[in-house]
Design an enzyme around this catalytic site. Structure first.
Site, short mmCIF file in Angstrom:
data_model
loop_
_atom_site.label_atom_id
_atom_site.label_comp_id
_atom_site.label_asym_id
_atom_site.label_seq_id
_atom_site.Cartn_x
_atom_site.Cartn_y
_atom_site.Cartn_z
N VAL A 290 -1.52 -26.95 6.87
CA VAL A 290 -2.68 -26.67 7.70
C VAL A 290 -3.27 -25.31 7.35
O VAL A 290 -4.50 -25.14 7.27
CB VAL A 290 -2.31 -26.74 9.19
CG1 VAL A 290 -3.45 -26.20 10.06
CG2 VAL A 290 -1.99 -28.17 9.60
N GLU A 291 -2.41 -24.32 7.11
CA GLU A 291 -2.89 -22.96 6.87
C GLU A 291 -3.63 -22.82 5.54
O GLU A 291 -4.74 -22.28 5.50
CB GLU A 291 -1.72 -21.98 6.92
CG GLU A 291 -1.13 -21.77 8.30
CD GLU A 291 -2.06 -21.01 9.22
OE1 GLU A 291 -3.01 -20.37 8.74
OE2 GLU A 291 -1.84 -21.08 10.45
N THR A 292 -3.02 -23.27 4.46
CA THR A 292 -3.60 -22.96 3.13
C THR A 292 -3.52 -24.12 2.14
O THR A 292 -3.72 -23.92 0.95
CB THR A 292 -2.89 -21.75 2.49
OG1 THR A 292 -1.50 -22.06 2.31
CG2 THR A 292 -3.04 -20.50 3.35
#
Length: 338
Positions: A101-103
């Site tokens: 989700v982050e990167t």
């Protein structure tokens, strides 16, 4: 350039004195920081509030291309994920979900120079923001952490790049989180959140520090038949687990059978779906721990469901690999019991 801003140079002098840092080095770093008007715009809330929509939010993350990328990441780092899970109790799929989700597992870690974003938000935070004073103070603290770590680790403060808010690396840690929770998981003597092993270990360490309970589910299903007054009472604690399963049932939220035998506190989590009826789940303390990474129930559910989708893909891959490696039966060596 903040070289011409007296308050920025005074900040550098004060920081060097309080933290026993090289004054000229701190001043030189601050002097190279640039104000970024784009960051000032990006940090503001959208001008018009958009209706929250869990289904639309979910679709951004749980989709075939991202799941395939997650499978490649899991295959490449299966041993490291297994070690992180064994040492911290945080399941591999939760770690994978956060990094995805982050990167997208390191594909999009941000292009802004961290020193520029932090300096901009520390000294030129937009006054139009509803929490401008508190947020500006937060970013001054983050700038202090960033410059301190750079000097004490001997790294160039002008090199790191990250998000428009100063978050860095595959897990998008802010400088204070790097200082508190980042770990050297590959044992090479340095903490580098741009590397998969240190990112995996650091995410697991972060969640454990925020109360992750090994073996506890993140959430349960619920059947809701509450009155409006009961629903208000159920949602009052927000996502902080506050109710027993029995109390939830009394207030019109019947937990699934597995939750009824669960002894820990639960929260009724509401996920709005635009103009359609909301979705509801019962969050455990582990659901709450994920929201300490990003204070959003939508984020937590996306992490959980993306991680689960990638785990299913990994398990299917493992089964197909095992089947492909099995010996072919012949007439002389039939399959079956011996």
């Amino acid at each position: 350039m903040y070289a011409h801003r007296p308050e920025a140079m005074a900040f550098a002098d004060d920081l060097a004195e309080r933290r026993d840092l090289d004054r000229e080095a701190v001043r030189a770093a601050m002097a190279q920081a640039r104000r970024l008007p784009q960051v000032e715009r990006l940090i503001l809330p959208p001008p018009t509030a958009q209706a929250k929509n869990w289904r639309a939010y979910r679709a951004r993350f749980i989709e075939p291309v991202r799941v395939a990328a997650g499978l490649r990441f899991w295959r490449a780092h299966a041993d490291t994920l297994a070690r992180a899970e064994a040492e911290t109790g945080v399941p591999a799929e939760i770690i994978v979900g956060i990094l995805g989700v982050e990167t997208i597992w390191g594909q999009q870690m941000g292009t802004f120079r961290v020193i520029d974003t932090l300096a901009t938000l520390a000294f030129d935070f937009p006054a139009a923001h509803p929490r401008a004073a508190a947020r500006q103070a937060f970013f001054r603290d983050e700038l202090e952490q960033f410059l301190t770590r750079a000097q004490r680790t001997g790294t160039d403060p002008l090199q790191p790049r990250g998000s428009y808010a100063g978050a860095m690396g595959m897990p998008q840690f802010m400088p204070s989180s790097v200082a508190k929770y980042a770990v050297d998981f590959d044992g090479d003597g340095t903490v580098d959140l741009n590397t998969p092993a240190d990112a995996i270990g650091s995410v697991a360490h972060y969640l454990r520090a925020f109360g992750w309970k090994p073996g506890v589910p993140t959430h349960f299903q619920v059947e809701l038949h509450a009155t409006p007054a009961q629903l208000d009472a159920l949602l009052a604690p927000d996502i902080l687990p506050s109710f027993s399963a029995a109390r939830l049932a009394e207030l019109g939220a019947t937990p699934e059978p597995a939750a009824q035998s669960y002894g820990g506190p639960l929260a009724l989590v509401e996920l709005q779906n635009g103009g359609d009826a909301p979705s509801y789940v019962l969050g455990t303390e582990n659901f709450y721990a994920i929201t300490r990474y990003n204070w959003s129930s939508y984020y937590a559910m996306a992490v959980i469901e993306l991680g689960l989708a990638v785990r299913k893909a990994w398990e299917a891959h493992a089964r197909s690999t095992q089947t492909a490696n099995e010996p072919v039966a012949t007439a002389a060596e039939p399959r079956g019991e011996r």
